[in-house]
Design a protein around this motif. Structure first.
Motif, short mmCIF file in Angstrom:
data_model
loop_
_atom_site.label_atom_id
_atom_site.label_comp_id
_atom_site.label_asym_id
_atom_site.label_seq_id
_atom_site.Cartn_x
_atom_site.Cartn_y
_atom_site.Cartn_z
N LEU A 264 13.36 1.07 1.89
CA LEU A 264 12.02 0.68 1.17
C LEU A 264 12.62 -0.64 0.71
N VAL A 265 11.67 -1.58 1.09
CA VAL A 265 11.73 -2.68 0.11
C VAL A 265 10.57 -3.79 -1.06
N LEU A 266 11.15 -3.70 -1.92
CA LEU A 266 10.28 -4.07 -3.35
C LEU A 266 10.70 -5.87 -2.98
N GLN A 267 9.22 -6.36 -3.93
CA GLN A 267 9.26 -7.77 -4.03
C GLN A 267 8.80 -7.64 -5.44
N ARG A 268 9.29 -8.73 -6.05
CA ARG A 268 8.97 -9.16 -7.57
C ARG A 268 7.67 -10.18 -6.87
N ASP A 269 6.60 -10.33 -7.31
CA ASP A 269 5.54 -12.32 -7.21
C ASP A 269 6.07 -12.48 -8.42
N ASN A 270 5.17 -13.36 -8.50
CA ASN A 270 5.27 -14.96 -9.52
C ASN A 270 4.33 -14.62 -10.19
N TYR A 282 8.39 3.60 5.47
CA TYR A 282 6.96 4.67 4.77
C TYR A 282 6.13 3.32 4.89
N ALA A 283 5.00 3.31 6.20
CA ALA A 283 3.92 3.12 6.33
C ALA A 283 2.89 2.49 5.12
N ASN A 284 3.54 3.62 3.93
CA ASN A 284 2.01 3.69 3.33
C ASN A 284 2.13 3.75 2.16
N ALA A 285 3.63 3.29 1.87
CA ALA A 285 4.50 3.70 0.80
C ALA A 285 3.55 2.71 -0.65
N SER A 286 3.37 3.14 -1.27
CA SER A 286 2.60 2.38 -2.43
C SER A 286 3.33 2.22 -4.10
N ILE A 287 2.55 1.43 -4.79
CA ILE A 287 3.35 1.32 -6.54
C ILE A 287 2.79 0.82 -6.88
N ARG A 288 3.12 2.34 -8.11
CA ARG A 288 2.33 2.68 -9.60
C ARG A 288 2.85 2.26 -10.79
N CYS A 289 2.88 1.59 -11.46
CA CYS A 289 3.26 0.76 -12.42
C CYS A 289 3.29 1.86 -13.20
N GLY A 290 4.29 1.91 -14.11
CA GLY A 290 3.96 2.45 -15.41
C GLY A 290 3.42 2.41 -16.71
N THR A 291 3.17 3.12 -17.82
CA THR A 291 2.35 2.56 -18.58
C THR A 291 2.56 1.62 -19.74
N LEU A 302 6.30 7.48 -1.63
CA LEU A 302 6.20 6.98 -0.43
C LEU A 302 5.37 7.35 0.91
N ASP A 303 4.50 8.14 0.79
CA ASP A 303 3.26 8.06 1.97
C ASP A 303 2.35 7.59 1.60
N GLY A 304 1.60 7.42 0.17
CA GLY A 304 0.39 6.69 -0.49
C GLY A 304 -0.48 7.92 -0.78
N PHE A 305 0.35 9.65 -0.97
CA PHE A 305 -0.97 10.14 -0.75
C PHE A 305 0.31 11.19 -2.12
N GLY A 306 -0.12 12.15 -3.00
CA GLY A 306 0.22 13.84 -3.34
C GLY A 306 0.42 13.24 -4.69
N GLY A 307 1.03 11.60 -5.26
CA GLY A 307 1.55 11.38 -6.36
C GLY A 307 2.93 10.73 -5.67
N PRO A 308 3.32 10.16 -7.44
CA PRO A 308 4.84 9.39 -6.92
C PRO A 308 6.14 10.92 -6.78
N ASP A 309 6.84 9.58 -5.65
CA ASP A 309 7.89 10.61 -5.25
C ASP A 309 9.34 10.04 -5.89
N ILE A 310 9.37 8.62 -7.16
CA ILE A 310 10.01 8.36 -6.88
C ILE A 310 10.19 7.58 -7.98
N THR A 311 11.35 7.07 -9.15
CA THR A 311 10.85 6.68 -10.65
C THR A 311 12.02 5.62 -10.36
N VAL A 312 11.94 4.34 -10.70
CA VAL A 312 12.20 3.35 -11.10
C VAL A 312 12.72 2.77 -12.52
#
Length: 506
Positions: A264-270, A282-291, A302-312
């Motif tokens: 999974l490759v993530l990018q920081r935008d401007n 992982y076509a439906n992967a999504s990012i949820r920011c921290g609080t 990873l699949d866009g459903f069921g809550g976060p799977d990975i913490t970075v």
């Protein structure tokens, strides 16, 4: 003529003793284990009228009771409601011992457990047998009988996981398992449908705690709904193209959400936000920011459903359009046992085999797991552990084995009864209270287990009744009465003859 009086008197005495035996038999007709007696007569030494030794012209000197023999024929068996009521179907005697160590023998098997836990008869004499693990004859005691706990080492789950479940949908199963001290724990499994075809991630917890290790993290079903594979997944070290740092961690138990090898490759935008740059794996992967701050923590589903799977967790300085790559490795195998390890239980207890519980998926006893398009449901749960248990009831087998049934559902042998036989049982001495003792005439007791050495088998929930045959006793009573009357008639007739003799001189 005078000897006729004495001969008749011997007949009266013999008939009187015979009536005593008959009366005793009838009086004990309802006495359990009673063995009837039988009187045997013998003639008294004869005298010869000729004075010679030729054996002619001999007149008997009357009758005597030669023997009152105990009849050891089998009595009828009466059913009872107590498992400790025992009867011997065949030969032999129960062995009981008094407080002074004297042994007695009986056919009366009305036993019970006394206040000290000993198996005793109605006289409170202790029944003899073989305590567990010893070949030496001794008391049977149940006071300290307890079933020790056994820790769960293997468990199995029979269930169906609904193939129609949407991605991110979950199902839970739980069961009670036991540690080495017999303490109960809740072993729970959470199944989460992934985006992969027929693939369910799963993770195991013990009392809500994640395992120290789990060798497989998911189940894969074929197009027929059969369990086809188990799989394991790992996440590699995150790396970035810039000077910033990143530490990626799977949310506890979420290894199963890695359902393919890739990255999974993530990018920081401007605008200081992170987006998914590569979606091929992982076509439906999504990012949820921290609080707190977008640059501090990323929560990835990873699949866009069921809550976060990975913490970075991010650190250092990240520039616009920097890339962050997270690699994944997926490995599958034919259905195999799943091992989960737990430690740090209370009171130094241990669960499983050295802390490892095995989920049985491949043995002949394993419960089946399916992925049909029907409601998810648990069909069966099992494990091989159990807590400690107290003695609940007893059962006695025909070979004399005493089995204890415990409150934890387990059974265990608590000893084995012994029976005795004698070279000459007719030589036993009656001691009252349904007891016999050995004599020189009877010979020493030959002790064996029920059903061996020619001994009978034990019948539980039964008592042996007296072997008195009332019909036979009544017939014998009539003959004894007639014999008594006839002997009395001999006396009166002899008296009349002697009176007539006395009248001759007149």
């Amino acid at each position: 003529m005078g000897s006729a009086l004495w001969i008749a008197i011997s007949g009266l005495n013999a008939s009187s003793k015979q009536m005593d035996v008959i009366g005793n038999n009838i009086a004990n007709a309802n006495t359990m284990g009673f063995k009837a007696g039988k009187a045997y007569f013998a003639n008294v030494l004869s005298q010869s009228l000729s004075g010679g030794a030729s054996g002619v012209m001999q007149i008997g000197q009357g009758v005597t009771v030669a023997d009152v023999a105990t009849q050891f024929s089998q009595g009828s068996l009466e059913s009872t409601s107590s498992a400790l009521d025992l009867a011997i179907d065949g030969g032999g005697f129960f062995i009981v011992e008094d407080d002074e160590g004297s042994q007695y023998y009986t056919r009366a098997g009305a036993f019970h457990i006394d206040g000290d836990g000993y198996l005793v008869d109605v006289n409170t004499y202790r029944v003899q047998g073989y305590p567990p693990g010893t070949p030496t004859l001794g008391d049977i005691n149940t006071r300290n009988a307890q079933s020790a706990p056994v820790p769960s080492t293997n468990f199995s789950i029979g269930l169906n996981l609904d193939a129609r479940t949407a991605t991110g949908g979950t199902y839970n199963s739980s069961q009670t398992v036991f540690d080495s001290l017999g303490a109960a724990h809740t072993l729970a499994v959470t199944y989460m449908k992934t985006e992969g075809d027929g693939q369910w991630g799963m993770y195991v917890t013990l009392d809500g705690n994640a395992p120290d290790a789990q060798n497989y993290s998911g189940l894969s079903f074929d197009g027929m709904g059969n369990l086809e594979k188990v799989y394991s997944s790992t996440m590699g070290t995150a790396s970035g193209s810039g000077s910033g740092t990143a530490t990626a961690q799977l949310v506890a138990g979420r290894n199963g959400q890695i359902y393919q090898t890739g990255s999974l490759v993530l990018q920081r935008d401007n605008v200081n936000a992170w987006t998914v740059h590569s979606t091929s794996d992982y076509a439906n992967a999504s990012i949820r920011c921290g609080t707190t701050n977008v640059d501090d923590t990323l929560l990835i589903d990873l699949d866009g459903f069921g809550g976060p799977d990975i913490t970075v967790t991010l650190g250092g300085t990240w520039a616009d359009y920097d890339l962050l790559t997270i690699p994944f490795t997926y490995t599958e195998a034919d259905p195999a046992d799943i091992n989960v390890s737990f430690s740090n239980l209370a009171n130094n207890a241990v669960i499983g085999n050295g802390g490892t519980l095995t989920w049985d998926l491949k043995s002949a006893r394993a419960e089946s797991i399916t992925g049909y398009a029907s409601t998810s449901t648990v069909k069966a749960l099992s494990n091989d552990g159990y807590p400690s248990g107290l003695l609940r009831s007893l059962a006695i087998e025909k070979d004399g084995t005493i089995t204890g049934f415990f409150t934890n559902g387990q059974t265990a042998p608590l000893g084995r009864l012994a029976l005795a036989d004698f070279p000459n049982p007719w030589g036993l001495k009656k001691m009252g209270s349904n007891l016999f003792s050995s004599t020189l005439t009877s010979g020493q007791a030959i002790v064996n287990t029920p059903g061996s050495g020619g001994l009978g088998e034990v019948k539980s929930n039964s008592l042996e009744m007296a072997n008195t045959d009332l019909g036979t006793e009544f017939i014998t009573m009539i003959t004894a009465q007639r014999a008594y009357q006839a002997n009395a008639k001999v006396i009166t007739t002899t008296d009349a003859m002697m009176a007539e003799l006395m009248n001759i001189k007149r």
